[in-house]
Scaffold this motif. Structure first.
Motif, PDB file in Angstrom:
ATOM      1  N   CYS A  67      -5.187  -2.797  -7.168  1.00  0.00           N
ATOM      2  CA  CYS A  67      -5.289  -1.709  -6.347  1.00  0.00           C
ATOM      3  C   CYS A  67      -4.155  -1.540  -5.336  1.00  0.00           C
ATOM      4  O   CYS A  67      -3.549  -0.006  -5.300  1.00  0.00           O
ATOM      5  CB  CYS A  67      -6.130  -2.319  -4.999  1.00  0.00           C
ATOM      6  SG  CYS A  67      -6.578  -1.234  -3.620  1.00  0.00           S
ATOM      7  N   ASP A  68      -3.189  -2.453  -5.148  1.00  0.00           N
ATOM      8  CA  ASP A  68      -1.771  -2.172  -4.810  1.00  0.00           C
ATOM      9  C   ASP A  68      -0.912  -1.360  -5.536  1.00  0.00           C
ATOM     10  O   ASP A  68      -0.458  -0.332  -5.123  1.00  0.00           O
ATOM     11  CB  ASP A  68      -1.067  -3.502  -4.416  1.00  0.00           C
ATOM     12  CG  ASP A  68      -1.682  -4.278  -3.318  1.00  0.00           C
ATOM     13  OD1 ASP A  68      -2.458  -3.671  -2.503  1.00  0.00           O
ATOM     14  OD2 ASP A  68      -1.631  -5.598  -3.279  1.00  0.00           O
ATOM     15  N   LYS A  69      -0.910  -1.489  -6.892  1.00  0.00           N
ATOM     16  CA  LYS A  69      -0.327  -0.995  -7.799  1.00  0.00           C
ATOM     17  C   LYS A  69      -0.793   0.552  -7.859  1.00  0.00           C
ATOM     18  O   LYS A  69      -0.033   1.489  -8.066  1.00  0.00           O
ATOM     19  CB  LYS A  69      -0.385  -1.453  -9.306  1.00  0.00           C
ATOM     20  CG  LYS A  69       0.487  -2.746  -9.351  1.00  0.00           C
ATOM     21  CD  LYS A  69       0.387  -3.406 -10.806  1.00  0.00           C
ATOM     22  CE  LYS A  69       1.365  -4.636 -11.063  1.00  0.00           C
ATOM     23  NZ  LYS A  69       1.576  -4.948 -12.518  1.00  0.00           N
ATOM     24  N   ALA A  70      -1.890   0.803  -8.189  1.00  0.00           N
ATOM     25  CA  ALA A  70      -2.684   2.027  -8.124  1.00  0.00           C
ATOM     26  C   ALA A  70      -2.324   2.898  -6.847  1.00  0.00           C
ATOM     27  O   ALA A  70      -1.644   4.000  -6.926  1.00  0.00           O
ATOM     28  CB  ALA A  70      -4.081   2.250  -8.346  1.00  0.00           C
ATOM     29  N   MET A  71      -2.242   2.246  -5.830  1.00  0.00           N
ATOM     30  CA  MET A  71      -2.011   3.000  -4.378  1.00  0.00           C
ATOM     31  C   MET A  71      -0.345   3.461  -4.620  1.00  0.00           C
ATOM     32  O   MET A  71      -0.036   4.595  -4.136  1.00  0.00           O
ATOM     33  CB  MET A  71      -2.230   2.322  -3.399  1.00  0.00           C
ATOM     34  CG  MET A  71      -3.652   2.040  -2.872  1.00  0.00           C
ATOM     35  SD  MET A  71      -4.278   3.168  -2.045  1.00  0.00           S
ATOM     36  CE  MET A  71      -6.132   2.562  -1.797  1.00  0.00           C
ATOM     37  N   SER A  72       0.343   2.465  -5.053  1.00  0.00           N
ATOM     38  CA  SER A  72       1.894   2.816  -5.047  1.00  0.00           C
ATOM     39  C   SER A  72       2.076   3.979  -6.230  1.00  0.00           C
ATOM     40  O   SER A  72       2.987   4.729  -5.519  1.00  0.00           O
ATOM     41  CB  SER A  72       2.768   1.487  -5.201  1.00  0.00           C
ATOM     42  OG  SER A  72       2.282   0.496  -4.327  1.00  0.00           O
ATOM     43  N   TRP A  73       1.575   3.614  -7.269  1.00  0.00           N
ATOM     44  CA  TRP A  73       1.550   4.611  -8.339  1.00  0.00           C
ATOM     45  C   TRP A  73       1.380   6.150  -7.810  1.00  0.00           C
ATOM     46  O   TRP A  73       2.085   7.122  -8.113  1.00  0.00           O
ATOM     47  CB  TRP A  73       0.923   4.275  -9.577  1.00  0.00           C
ATOM     48  CG  TRP A  73       1.219   4.931 -11.007  1.00  0.00           C
ATOM     49  CD1 TRP A  73       2.238   4.982 -11.720  1.00  0.00           C
ATOM     50  CD2 TRP A  73       0.095   5.928 -11.343  1.00  0.00           C
ATOM     51  NE1 TRP A  73       2.090   5.958 -12.613  1.00  0.00           N
ATOM     52  CE2 TRP A  73       0.856   6.552 -12.320  1.00  0.00           C
ATOM     53  CE3 TRP A  73      -1.013   6.226 -11.051  1.00  0.00           C
ATOM     54  CZ2 TRP A  73       0.223   7.348 -13.375  1.00  0.00           C
ATOM     55  CZ3 TRP A  73      -1.775   7.320 -11.803  1.00  0.00           C
ATOM     56  CH2 TRP A  73      -1.135   7.728 -13.066  1.00  0.00           C
ATOM     57  N   LEU A  74       0.226   6.246  -7.018  1.00  0.00           N
ATOM     58  CA  LEU A  74      -0.207   7.718  -7.054  1.00  0.00           C
ATOM     59  C   LEU A  74       0.490   8.103  -5.700  1.00  0.00           C
ATOM     60  O   LEU A  74       0.883   9.289  -5.941  1.00  0.00           O
ATOM     61  CB  LEU A  74      -1.716   7.549  -6.486  1.00  0.00           C
ATOM     62  CG  LEU A  74      -2.716   7.522  -7.460  1.00  0.00           C
ATOM     63  CD1 LEU A  74      -4.148   7.453  -7.070  1.00  0.00           C
ATOM     64  CD2 LEU A  74      -2.610   8.681  -8.321  1.00  0.00           C
ATOM     65  N   THR A  75       0.941   7.402  -4.818  1.00  0.00           N
ATOM     66  CA  THR A  75       1.920   7.700  -3.593  1.00  0.00           C
ATOM     67  C   THR A  75       3.289   8.174  -4.292  1.00  0.00           C
ATOM     68  O   THR A  75       3.799   9.305  -3.989  1.00  0.00           O
ATOM     69  CB  THR A  75       2.237   6.651  -2.772  1.00  0.00           C
ATOM     70  OG1 THR A  75       0.864   6.100  -2.078  1.00  0.00           O
ATOM     71  CG2 THR A  75       3.079   6.949  -1.531  1.00  0.00           C
TER      72      THR A  75
END
Length: 295
Positions: A112-120
């Motif tokens: 979840c953390d990776k997906a949030m950072s990637w999209l941001t």
């Protein structure tokens, strides 16, 4: 929720050794220009639609879902395996019925953390977000979401946890679903900020005498359809958040209670049952927004 996590996990296990597609699909997912210029009324002509690897979905469809899965494939994304679905609204979507969902499961919030950072990194700061992770400090109750908008497209990443599939040790952690959704703005529910209700309540004894109760605070999350107590932990069941009413139930060691709040007038009514005795309750609620500390 548990059934959904189980279905996703079993599907991922079944395809874990399947041949992965190239990174081109992942690159398209993070391509801001692609989503900014995508015409959702012509989604069948898009690069996403024409990408290699799609196969007809022949599995069971969730009867309570507003969409049905038409095609799916597995893709490598952020150093893990995700499932990708092209979905179509069952009815009422007009010219933009299609959506894309990409999701995976894990035993922590790392993905979840990776997906949030990637999209941001690719779409900038989210236009709206909800994050209960830090407040609860536990993977047992993860409710996290963020939203981006570009062109006609709304992008939402949602992270939710549920029960473990098979608890083998006391150290087993609940599975966390990380889901990325891409669709026309009219097709994805917009994230609304959590707001706070401050309620004055009174319960009535069998002889009709009213007894004032201490001021009660509720946090209302319209996106995840949950209510939280003052510790910002979900406490209610049977939560129904409608445009005109909010209703919920709550259990305690002493009994069971049911409440209804009128969103137009602010009036609150309910019953508390202890053993064979029921007490009527009534009061008023005031909305306080945003749901943050004043100092």
């Amino acid at each position: 929720m548990t059934k959904m996590i189980l279905a996703i996990a079993l599907t991922l296990v079944g395809i874990a050794h399947a041949q992965s597609q190239t990174d081109s699909f992942a690159q398209m997912l993070g391509d801001k220009k692609l989503w900014d210029t995508l015409d959702w009324s012509r989604f069948e002509t898009s690069k996403i639609w024409s990408a290699s690897g799609w196969v007809d979905y022949t599995g069971e469809q969730a009867l309570d879902d507003v969409t049905i899965i038409k095609y799916h494939q597995n893709i490598p994304l952020l150093d893990t395996l995700y499932l990708a679905d092209i979905r179509r609204r069952r009815e009422g979507a007009g010219k933009t019925p299609w959506s894309l969902s990409v999701f995976t499961v894990s035993s922590s919030t790392d993905k979840c953390d990776k997906a949030m950072s990637w999209l941001t990194a690719r779409f900038g700061s989210p236009a709206a977000s909800i994050d209960h992770r830090d407040k609860w400090n536990s993977a047992t109750n993860v409710r996290r979401a963020a939203q981006w908008e570009t062109g006609q497209t709304r992008i939402v990443v949602k992270c939710m946890s549920g029960a473990t599939i098979e608890k083998k040790t006391d150290n087993d952690r609940p599975l966390v679903v990380t889901a990325l959704s891409f669709a026309h703005k009219s097709e994805l529910l917009a994230i609304k900020p959590v707001f706070m209700l401050s309620c004055s309540l009174k319960f009535f004894l069998p002889d009709g005498v009213g007894v004032d109760l201490p001021q009660t605070t509720y946090y209302v999350d319209e996106y995840f359809h949950e209510l939280y107590n003052q510790s910002k932990f979900p406490f209610a069941s049977e939560v129904h958040i409608q445009p005109e009413t909010i209703s919920f139930a709550a259990k305690s060691k002493d009994g069971f209670s049911k409440y209804s709040i009128d969103r137009v007038t602010g009036s609150m009514s309910g019953t508390v049952t202890t053993g064979k005795t029921s007490f009527r309750m009534s009061g008023t609620c005031e909305k306080i927004e945003p749901a943050d500390k004043k100092f």
